[in-house]
Structures are given as structure tokens and as C-alpha cells.
Design a protein around this motif. Sequence first.
Motif, PDB file in Angstrom:
ATOM      1  N   ALA A 169     -13.499   4.554 -24.164  1.00 44.07           N
ATOM      2  CA  ALA A 169     -14.332   3.505 -23.606  1.00 44.07           C
ATOM      3  C   ALA A 169     -13.748   2.387 -23.449  1.00 44.07           C
ATOM      4  O   ALA A 169     -13.614   1.716 -22.661  1.00 44.07           O
ATOM      5  CB  ALA A 169     -15.551   3.517 -24.369  1.00 44.07           C
ATOM      6  N   MET A 170     -12.820   1.936 -24.617  1.00 43.51           N
ATOM      7  CA  MET A 170     -12.280   0.748 -24.364  1.00 43.51           C
ATOM      8  C   MET A 170     -11.181   0.561 -23.701  1.00 43.51           C
ATOM      9  O   MET A 170     -10.884  -0.419 -22.724  1.00 43.51           O
ATOM     10  CB  MET A 170     -11.736   0.331 -25.923  1.00 43.51           C
ATOM     11  N   ALA A 171     -10.433   1.634 -23.507  1.00 46.06           N
ATOM     12  CA  ALA A 171      -9.393   1.786 -22.409  1.00 46.06           C
ATOM     13  C   ALA A 171      -9.961   1.974 -20.969  1.00 46.06           C
ATOM     14  O   ALA A 171      -9.611   1.084 -20.041  1.00 46.06           O
ATOM     15  CB  ALA A 171      -8.542   3.129 -22.474  1.00 46.06           C
ATOM     16  N   HIS A 172     -11.151   2.617 -20.824  1.00 49.12           N
ATOM     17  CA  HIS A 172     -11.744   2.549 -19.463  1.00 49.12           C
ATOM     18  C   HIS A 172     -12.253   1.435 -19.131  1.00 49.12           C
ATOM     19  O   HIS A 172     -12.420   0.972 -17.775  1.00 49.12           O
ATOM     20  CB  HIS A 172     -12.614   3.804 -19.210  1.00 49.12           C
ATOM     21  N   LEU A 173     -12.702   0.728 -20.355  1.00 50.33           N
ATOM     22  CA  LEU A 173     -13.423  -0.675 -20.135  1.00 50.33           C
ATOM     23  C   LEU A 173     -12.507  -1.753 -19.072  1.00 50.33           C
ATOM     24  O   LEU A 173     -12.890  -2.276 -18.254  1.00 50.33           O
ATOM     25  CB  LEU A 173     -13.738  -1.387 -21.263  1.00 50.33           C
ATOM     26  N   HIS A 174     -11.341  -1.537 -19.444  1.00 50.04           N
ATOM     27  CA  HIS A 174     -10.306  -2.446 -18.967  1.00 50.04           C
ATOM     28  C   HIS A 174      -9.541  -1.900 -17.643  1.00 50.04           C
ATOM     29  O   HIS A 174      -8.441  -2.558 -17.265  1.00 50.04           O
ATOM     30  CB  HIS A 174      -9.437  -3.004 -20.100  1.00 50.04           C
ATOM     31  N   ALA A 175      -9.933  -0.651 -17.257  1.00 49.11           N
ATOM     32  CA  ALA A 175      -9.224   0.100 -16.188  1.00 49.11           C
ATOM     33  C   ALA A 175     -10.277   0.471 -15.183  1.00 49.11           C
ATOM     34  O   ALA A 175     -10.269   1.609 -14.907  1.00 49.11           O
ATOM     35  CB  ALA A 175      -8.371   0.901 -16.582  1.00 49.11           C
ATOM     36  N   PRO A 176     -11.157  -0.575 -14.836  1.00 45.07           N
ATOM     37  CA  PRO A 176     -12.139   0.173 -13.816  1.00 45.07           C
ATOM     38  C   PRO A 176     -11.745   0.671 -12.771  1.00 45.07           C
ATOM     39  O   PRO A 176     -10.950  -0.010 -12.002  1.00 45.07           O
ATOM     40  CB  PRO A 176     -13.160  -1.161 -13.775  1.00 45.07           C
ATOM     41  N   GLU A 177     -12.345   1.682 -12.154  1.00 45.60           N
ATOM     42  CA  GLU A 177     -11.691   2.255 -10.664  1.00 45.60           C
ATOM     43  C   GLU A 177     -12.947   1.906  -9.567  1.00 45.60           C
ATOM     44  O   GLU A 177     -12.399   2.201  -8.398  1.00 45.60           O
ATOM     45  CB  GLU A 177     -11.460   3.824 -10.962  1.00 45.60           C
ATOM     46  N   THR A 178     -13.912   1.759  -9.801  1.00 47.38           N
ATOM     47  CA  THR A 178     -14.841   1.363  -8.892  1.00 47.38           C
ATOM     48  C   THR A 178     -16.125   0.374  -9.184  1.00 47.38           C
ATOM     49  O   THR A 178     -15.960  -0.006 -10.550  1.00 47.38           O
ATOM     50  CB  THR A 178     -15.857   2.586  -8.861  1.00 47.38           C
ATOM     51  N   PRO A 179     -16.706  -0.520  -8.362  1.00 45.77           N
ATOM     52  CA  PRO A 179     -17.421  -1.503  -8.870  1.00 45.77           C
ATOM     53  C   PRO A 179     -18.561  -0.980  -9.511  1.00 45.77           C
ATOM     54  O   PRO A 179     -19.190  -1.794 -10.297  1.00 45.77           O
ATOM     55  CB  PRO A 179     -18.305  -1.996  -7.418  1.00 45.77           C
TER      56      PRO A 179
END
Length: 699
Positions: free
Chosen positions: A202-212
Amino acid sequence: MHLTRPTSLFPLFASVTTLPGIGARLGAIMEKRIGATVLDVLRHAPVGLVDRRARPHLDAVTSGQLITVELLITKHDITPRHLSRPSRILAENETGEVELVFFKADSNFLLRSLPLGERRIISGTAEIFQGRVQIAHPDYIIAPADIAQLPLLEPIYPLSAGLKGKTLRKAIQAAVPKVTPQPEWIDETLMKQKHWPDFASAMAHLHAPETPEALLPEHPVRERLAYDELLANQLALALIRQETALAGKGKPVKGDGRLRAKLATQLPFRLTGAQSRVLDEIYDDQAGDLRMLRLVQGDVGSGKTLVALMAMLNAVETGRQAVLLAPTEILAKQHYKTISTLLEALQIPVGLLVGGAKTKAKTQMLAAMAAGDIPVIIGTHALLTDDVQFADLGLAVVDEQHRFGVKQRMSLSAKGADCDVLVMTATPIPRTLSMTAYGDLQSSIIDEKPPGREDIDTAIISLDRIAEIVEKLRSRLGPNFRAYWICPLVEESDKSDITAAEERFATLQAALPHTNPQLVHGRMKADEKEAVMAQFQSGQSQLLVATTVIEVGVDVPEAGIMIIEHAERFGLAQLHQLRGRVGRGSTKSVCLLAYQGPLSETATARLKIMRETNDGFRLAEEDLRLRGPGEILGQRQSGMPEFAMVDLAAHAHLISYARDAAEKIIAATPTLEGEKADKYRLLLSLFERDNAIKFLASG
């Protein structure tokens, strides 16, 4: 409970200065605005997303479009830096031509970055000027061989002065790998139901968003991280409730009613139904075998102070002492004046202890309190020091609870072995917030105003009409009708266009000398503020120019006009508190919200609802809806939980999940000892160590 950080968490609690590009200067800025540790930086979530994947034909580009294109550099028109004319670099590809524009750019930089005859990948915002595609100061200039260095999806973070986006992004990207897989503290059934990732993912994806959509609070990544904070918060509160229950054996307080009855006969009015109902709830708590922990919410002017005084007299009737803790010296001295006057006929001594007290007077006061000679004491943070002792403290009242943390509340209650605690706030609290900030307290609401108190008329007016306001004051003000003029800053700032209180005071002093304007703000010494307030309260001054130092508790019945300058800069709850300083006498009162346009959509909604209602509870709910999670109640308050990921409006449904889970955890492992509880101690180490747990562990 012993709480230590697992070694796997050590990198997360390292200083921000261990991250690349963050030295001592930037570290100080980040500590003030974001936090001091790597974990604080990781919890600084992106608020936007730059998508550099669009590669349109140049003949199809629209103005304002963010584009990434590969170009051949064809022509230089470089201007020396001392000249105002911009430098222009022409470039092209098979779909058209682009003009790259640079203002005061270093010529060596341009020649090195954009050499003639070579190809470069350019990413930036395009504009159409005189039929030609232009990009002013491209975000990225990269050789085709280095294309991997171009971030096609780039998160945007909230920034503060002195901190650049690229620097912060670089630091965060270096911080993300420091989050290692941890034992799961969330119930497996809930994880599957919500489709939540594990903490590290979750922390990794938080800082790598792919869509608005990944930026929305409802996204599974953000929901999961918000739930982590809420579960830690509710677990900490559950521990507090347990601690209170274990050490909560109280001494029943059942006064004979003689002092309360005598006070009631002196009042020029009867208690409202709401006051009587809340007092019955308080008396029931005081008479019980467990210590009272109760929150009393009451809107501006609902009579909380009288309710608190009646509860204090109940304790005094049994021979015990009662203390009232106020957040400021102005408010403490006002409480002292009001309560001393009310208790004078009852021949009950009232003491005052504030930080500015002289040594001799303070020594005498401390001795009298310790001996039990003074049954009712009013004070500020000075009451929390180690040298303050009571003979037999039966009730501690904390006024304006949102100004104090849980630790301060508990340190005051610890002054008496079985002391009841009553906390009060004039800032109505939305239920979702009260469950996170005051989950260890029972709650009472005074939802009725005393008869005769009229609603305050509220008007919205542009600052362009300030001369009209001054003229209105010229004709209205006098010894029996006074006004407040509130400004948000103390002195002029280069970084703000807000008119400073000192400058406004000077203009009003020149325009309205017959009103003897006075100035009060938070940077003044206590005796200076007291002298100014005394002039305003006596009528020697009819116009008080102030910052928000007068937000809470100041009571001047003759004050009938409240002018709030730059009202668009204040939160709803703060505007309501300020408005509540008028309307305390028999004259119809007015509040003018003076704004500087153009207004944002949120500011417009805020001012509109202020005009529509005087109901503080409705305003509190609206404040929660309109403001971000870090701005609840108008500003961060020390007693409120400081969530990074929680949006209380969007995540309200998660609070009950977290509370139920926390109760189950404590029921299964009351002291959180043993291997099965390791994951919960881990959670508390991450999110609540510096709030509830620190002082629970120390008793």
C-alpha cells in the motif's frame, strides 16, 4: 505495557536528513511542515498526478496540453541574461515545429542541454502563440538514450516555501524501499472484503499512482492506510479506557445540595432544560464508584461555565476541592472574575494560578491549595507543574478541551487519587471526530441557549467597501456599544497579502480617534493584554482590534459588532467562535464577514452557511465536509489526532470497524503482551507511540 520498536522499523524512524538531497536546511523545513522522520515523509501523500505519456502530433496539440515529444534541435536564438528578451530554441520532428522559450536562462546551460543538430526528448506544457507551438521552460530535457530517466507518471505533493517538487519526490522514492513486509494487523476477513493490499504494498502504491482515481480517499490503497491510522487510534483509546477502568475506582461524590441551591437563588434566570439534563448526567457520574470521564459540548452562549460550576460545588459540598483549567490567561482570569463574583455570597474562597504569577503570591497560593484552604481553583497550564499539590482534589474541569492533549488531561486528573474529570468545549464536534479524539469519554450536549439570547445577524461584505464599515462604526460606537475588528496576522508579511493587525489598528486609530481603539494580539505580554482588555471591558475603549487571541471566552455584553477581516481565510468553527464574542447583551448584534475576492468554491460555501445559520453543530458538520483532514475545526489543535491519510468525511464508516476491532484485541490480550500481540505493538509504534502509548507505559 512495554513498547519497543522492532529493528525492522528503525529505518522508518531515521531522520529525514538521511534521505538523498535533504541536508540540514531542507531537513528543518520538512520537520516543520511534514515531519522529522522517514515515516513522516512516507505518510505525506500525493494530491495530484502528472501524466507525461501523451505523444501527440505537433499539428494536433492544444493550448495547455502536457506533451512529451522527441525533437531535432534546428536553431538557437540565445539572449544574454542581462537582457529582458527571452532565449528561443527552434526544434522539429516529422509532425511539426516547436519553439522552446527560456527567460533569463544561462547560455551555457542551453548550449549544453540543447545542442544544434542533435535530438532531445522534451516534456512540458504546450501553448499556442501566434499559430506556433511553444513550450516555456520544459520540465524535462533528456537525450533519447536516457529515456528511462523520464517519469511518465509523476505524483504531485503539497509543498511549502523552500521545498521543490523534484527534491521531495527524489527523497520519497528513496524512502519507499525502507518499508519492509510486516505481520498483518488487520483482520483477514476485512482485508478480503475491502480488497486491501498489505501495508508495504500500500505504501509503495501510494507513491506510484497510475490513475487520478488512485488519489481518491475511497481507493483501496488509501482506505487501507487510513484504516491503519484509525485502528491505531482506537487501540490507543481502548488502552486508555482499560487503564481508566483498572485504576478508575473513584470516591462517590454526593453533595447535600446546600451550596448549589444557594447559588441558584442568586441567579437572575433559571437553568435551561438542557443544562439541567446534563447536570443530572454529571451528578450520576460523580455519585458512581468509578471516576467520571465526561465531555460536555455546548454551543457558544449555552451556559457551560455554570454547569461546570454546579459540578464543582457538588464536590466542594463533600469537603473536596475542584479545579478549572483554562487554555489562556485571559480566559482563566475571566473565569476567576465570574466565579469569584458568583461565589462571594456563599463565602467560598476562589484561587487563581497562572504562569505570570509573582513568586511570593504563587508560593502562598500553592501552600493554601496543598493545605485545602482554597476549595475552588482556576488556572492555566501552571496547574500541571510538579509543584502543584491538592489536599483532596475531587473534580478537574478542563475548559476548551481541543486546546489540550489527552496527556495533559490525565496529568491534571493525576493530581487527585480518585479525581473525576469533566472536559468542556464550545466547539461542537462532529460525531466522527469525537469518536477518534474523545473515544475515552462519555459525552453530554447542551443543545439549548438561555432565554433572551438572540441570533446574531451575519452579513458578507467585500473588503472594497471597508470605508463604509468605518463610517458605520463612527456613528454607532459609544461607551454602551462596542466592536471587535479581527485580523488574521500580527504584522505585515512579505509572503502574504493579508492586512496586518498592526496596520489596520493604525488606520482605525487615525479614522476613529474618539473610540480610543486598542490593539491586542498573542505576542503581547500577559499584563499588556490584560490592560488592553480592561479598557475595552470598562468602555474606555469602544473598538478592539485583535487577532484570534479573543476567539474563546472573552465576555463583553456591550460588544455588538464583530468585523472579521479576510473572513475567507478562517475555518467555519473559528468564524463561529469569533462571532460568539458578540450577542451577549440585550442589543441586537451583527457580524460582518469581510472578504477579499475572488473567492474559491469552498470559501464561498463557508461564508454562505455562516450567513444562513447560528447553529454551531450544523456548522461543525459542514466544516468537516468542506475542509481537509488536517484542517478540521479550522486549524490543527493539540488535542486532536493528527491523521495523515484519514479523511474523516470519506472514512467515517471505517471508524466503527476500527473501534470494534480494537475492543476485540484488548479483550483477547489486555496488556498486549506476548507473541500474538507483537503485530499490534508494531502498529502502535508506527502511528500512536507519541500520543497515547508513551504516557500509558509510564503510568
